[in-house]
Write a protein that holds these residues in place. Structure first.
Motif, PDB file in Angstrom:
ATOM      1  N   ASN A 118      26.573  -7.343 -53.788  1.00 31.21           N
ATOM      2  CA  ASN A 118      27.476  -6.354 -53.188  1.00 31.21           C
ATOM      3  C   ASN A 118      28.925  -6.654 -53.572  1.00 31.21           C
ATOM      4  O   ASN A 118      29.386  -7.789 -53.423  1.00 31.21           O
ATOM      5  CB  ASN A 118      27.316  -6.352 -51.665  1.00 31.21           C
ATOM      6  CG  ASN A 118      28.110  -5.230 -51.027  1.00 31.21           C
ATOM      7  OD1 ASN A 118      29.314  -5.336 -50.856  1.00 31.21           O
ATOM      8  ND2 ASN A 118      27.458  -4.145 -50.700  1.00 31.21           N
ATOM      9  N   TYR A 165      23.801  -4.885 -48.796  1.00 23.41           N
ATOM     10  CA  TYR A 165      23.208  -4.746 -50.131  1.00 23.41           C
ATOM     11  C   TYR A 165      22.537  -3.381 -50.285  1.00 23.41           C
ATOM     12  O   TYR A 165      22.794  -2.638 -51.242  1.00 23.41           O
ATOM     13  CB  TYR A 165      22.198  -5.881 -50.293  1.00 23.41           C
ATOM     14  CG  TYR A 165      21.161  -5.710 -51.366  1.00 23.41           C
ATOM     15  CD1 TYR A 165      21.488  -5.875 -52.709  1.00 23.41           C
ATOM     16  CD2 TYR A 165      19.833  -5.399 -51.037  1.00 23.41           C
ATOM     17  CE1 TYR A 165      20.518  -5.736 -53.695  1.00 23.41           C
ATOM     18  CE2 TYR A 165      18.871  -5.264 -52.013  1.00 23.41           C
ATOM     19  CZ  TYR A 165      19.208  -5.433 -53.340  1.00 23.41           C
ATOM     20  OH  TYR A 165      18.253  -5.297 -54.299  1.00 23.41           O
ATOM     21  N   MET A 292      16.205 -15.792 -58.225  1.00 22.73           N
ATOM     22  CA  MET A 292      17.061 -16.635 -57.371  1.00 22.73           C
ATOM     23  C   MET A 292      17.089 -18.068 -57.846  1.00 22.73           C
ATOM     24  O   MET A 292      18.109 -18.732 -57.777  1.00 22.73           O
ATOM     25  CB  MET A 292      16.575 -16.633 -55.917  1.00 22.73           C
ATOM     26  CG  MET A 292      17.041 -15.506 -55.093  1.00 22.73           C
ATOM     27  SD  MET A 292      16.074 -14.033 -55.232  1.00 22.73           S
ATOM     28  CE  MET A 292      14.456 -14.530 -55.475  1.00 22.73           C
TER      29      MET A 292
END
Ligand code: PHE
Length: 365
Positions: A118, A165, A292
């Protein structure tokens, strides 16, 4: 609030540089935190085996925020005031990173989020960095793919109205898809943690979309996909990086076959440094690294390189060194930080089939 758990790390002493990490190690998005932890751990071990930084070993104090923004903020304050870390790594979910960035910025402690996309996160100030792309790009990528590759004219959206997000991605997708001549048939919402999405899916079905954009996290998306199929919605679902988790397939079964999502990295990338990372990660943690894990590894590497380069270990010196990151060879793409402290990188589109992902294409900025 509960005391966050702490793992790993070591007390700061004259032979150690202490970093902080905040992650969702438990709770709704636990795979985000665990994968990131592993990626960071691997990078730190490699750096220490190669002699550390400025002649010192690096240690990481890790706090679990239980997938909650309030806990992420508290843990950040603890890292700053009690542990006196020189730099903070985290979080994954943008709402959690936003809560952290507020604290890190006002204390002047540099923070690098591996994977929060974001835009507002790095807008919190000049101490906040990220090593991934931002959602104005990610939303554009999927809108373009939907129009040009899937030839979709009518798409519905199902967003999580509790997640910065999901709201951000929805905005961009809606705007870009419409600019490209497509039509959004309806925009429905849920709140993360809901378990019954049938009312929204029924409303969506009535509008006869050719695809449904679901920019949420894997734990909700897995259930949404199953319920969509039960209601006879057979069109592809499309999503963003928040889908990336091995748990997605446990939840969705085959319900996501033929669906697509944008992501930061593909384990199918043949580049030697990526394949070496995958082999080392598998040997250490027993699974193929997800995005991730790759971004956690990259964030820690960028941090380590900056600590080495910084003229001292003060906040401003470390901040300036991170800001100069240029052409850094990450495993999730080459990292150059722009003046807004964001990385500008390409995105991968992945297709789901037989409970796994397949690389489809790369879209460049
Ligand atoms: N980009 C997501 C967010 O900002 C987090 C995420 C990153 C999820 C990478 C999965 C993979 O909230």
């Amino acid at each position: 609030a509960a005391q966050p758990a702490t793992t790993g790390g070591a007390p700061a002493d004259s032979n150690t540089i202490l970093l902080g990490e905040v992650g969702s190690l438990t709770g709704a998005q636990a795979t985000f935190g665990v994968s990131t932890r592993n990626g960071i751990d691997l990078a730190i071990k490699e750096a220490n085996a190669a002699g550390g930084v400025k002649g010192k070993k690096i240690a990481v104090r890790v706090y679990d925020n239980q997938s909650k923004p309030e806990e992420a903020a508290q843990a950040t304050t603890r890292l700053i005031t009690q542990d006196k870390v020189v730099l903070i790594l985290g979080e994954v979910a943008s709402s959690n990173s936003l809560a952290m960035a507020e604290k890190a910025q006002s204390a002047g402690v540099p923070m690098i989020t591996p994977s929060s996309t974001n835009p507002s996160v790095t807008e919190k100030g000049d101490y906040i960095f990220r090593v991934c792309f931002i959602d104005p790009f990610q939303g554009f990528v999927m809108a373009k793919f939907a129009r040009e590759n899937l030839k979709a004219e009518q798409v519905a959206i199902l967003q999580d109205n509790k997640s910065a997000y999901s709201i951000g991605l929805t905005d961009v997708f809606q705007r870009k898809f419409t600019e490209m001549g497509g039509k959004i048939t309806t925009l429905e919402s849920y709140s993360q943690g809901d378990t019954d999405f049938r009312a929204q899916l029924t409303a969506i079905k009535k509008t006869k979309p050719q695809a449904i954009y679901v920019p949420g996290y894997y734990n909700d998306v897995g259930i949404i996909a199953r319920q969509a199929r039960e209601l006879g919605l057979t069109v592809p679902l499309m999503g963003g990086d928040g889908w990336d988790s091995e748990k997605l397939f446990e939840l969705a079964g085959n319900a996501l076959d033929g669906s697509y999502f944008s992501n930061h990295y593909s384990p199918e990338n043949p580049e030697p440094r990526v394949q070496k990372f995958i082999a080392d990660y598998k040997a250490a943690y027993g699974s193929v690294p997800d995005a991730m894990a790759a971004l956690g590894y990259d964030a820690a590497k960028v941090a380590i390189a900056a600590l080495e380069k910084a003229k001292d270990l003060s906040g401003p010196a470390i901040r300036d060194a991170i800001g100069q990151t240029k052409d850094f060879p990450g495993v999730a793409g080459t990292i150059t930080l722009d003046k807004n402290r964001n990385a500008v990188k390409s995105a991968a589109i992945l297709k789901i089939g037989d409970g796994k992902t397949q690389f489809v294409t790369t879209i460049n900025p």
